[in-house]
Enzyme design. Sequence first.
Site, PDB file in Angstrom:
ATOM      1  N   GLU A 160      50.973  43.781  41.392  1.00 55.80           N
ATOM      2  CA  GLU A 160      51.007  45.006  41.019  1.00 55.80           C
ATOM      3  C   GLU A 160      50.074  45.937  42.089  1.00 55.80           C
ATOM      4  OE1 GLU A 160      51.159  46.152  37.409  1.00 55.80           O
ATOM      5  OE2 GLU A 160      51.759  43.921  36.887  1.00 55.80           O
ATOM      6  N   HIS A 186      29.851  36.932  42.088  1.00 55.34           N
ATOM      7  CA  HIS A 186      29.580  37.033  40.768  1.00 55.34           C
ATOM      8  C   HIS A 186      29.025  35.785  40.206  1.00 55.34           C
ATOM      9  CE1 HIS A 186      32.386  40.892  40.366  1.00 55.34           C
ATOM     10  NE2 HIS A 186      31.219  41.088  40.989  1.00 55.34           N
TER      11      HIS A 186
END
Length: 238
Positions: free
Chosen positions: A214, A119
Site C-alpha cells: 500500500e 519498541h
Amino acid sequence: MPLNVNAARAKVRAAKRVAVLTGAGVSAESGIPTFRGSGGFWSHQRFEDLATPEGFAKDPKFVWEWYEAHRRNIAKAKPNAGHLALAELEGRVRWFTLITQNVDGLHDLAGSRNVVKLHGDIWVVRCTVCGRERTERAELTELPPRCACGGMLRPGVVWFGEMLPEGAMEAAAEAVRAADVLIVAGTSAQVYPAAGLIPLAVSAGAVVIEINPEETDFSSEVTLALRGTSAVVLPELV
Ligand code: OAD
C-alpha cells in the site's frame, strides 16, 4: 520482474552502508496480524486499552491476557522469506543496521545480528517495582505474572506515550544518517519517532526504497516504491 526492483537492486548493490527499517508488515506473512488497516489489531481493539501505561494501570489482567495470547501466536510463527533475505543481506554488506518496530523476535530467529529494537521485545518481562528484566518464553499461566520481589511484571514493550529503550533511537538515527540506502519495509510510518527516520534519510541524501503493498504518507518522498509484500519483494531485492 518489475523495473523498479532492478533499479532498487542496483542501488543496494552499490551501497556501502545499508540501514533497514521494518514494521509489522514484514511479519504478516508469518501469520502475525499488523496493527492498522483491515484485520489489524487496532481496527477492532482500542490501543488506549492495550498499549498505554494508563490502560495497563487500569486493567493489568486484561492487558496481560491480550499479550499472552499474542505471545502464544508469535511463538508458533516462523521467519518468512523477507526476514531471511534481510539476514542474508547483512552477511553481504559490511556496514548494516536493521532497525525494527517489531517486538516478535523474528528478525533474530532469521539470523539478523545488528538489530535495533525501537519498541522493545515481547519475550522480555520487566518488574514494575524493582525494574529487573528477564527473557521469558514459557507460557505465563498466572496473569498478571509476578516478579520474585512480589511486584507485578509487565511486557518489555514500548507503549504509546513511553520513552524508547535507552540509546535505541540514537543508534537508529546514527545508522540512518550514515546509510547510502535505507530500505523501509512493512510499516505504515505513522508512529513517531520511528517514522521520522524516513525524512531523516531523505534529508541526509540516502536512497530510500519502500516495500509495501500500500501507499504510505512517505511514498511520494522515497526514491523507489516497490508495491508488493515483503516476503516476495525482499528476496527479489537481495
Ligand atoms: P502498521 O500496522 O501500522 O502498518 C503495517 C504496514 O505493513 C502497512 O503499511 C501495510 O500496508 C503493510 N503491510 C501489510 N502486509 C504487508 C506485507 N505482507 N509486506 C509488506 N508490508 C505489508 O504497523 P507498524 O507500522 O509496524 O507500536 O506500526 C508501528 C507501531 O504501531 C507498532 O510498532 C506498534 C503499533 O501500535 C506499539 O504498540 C507501541
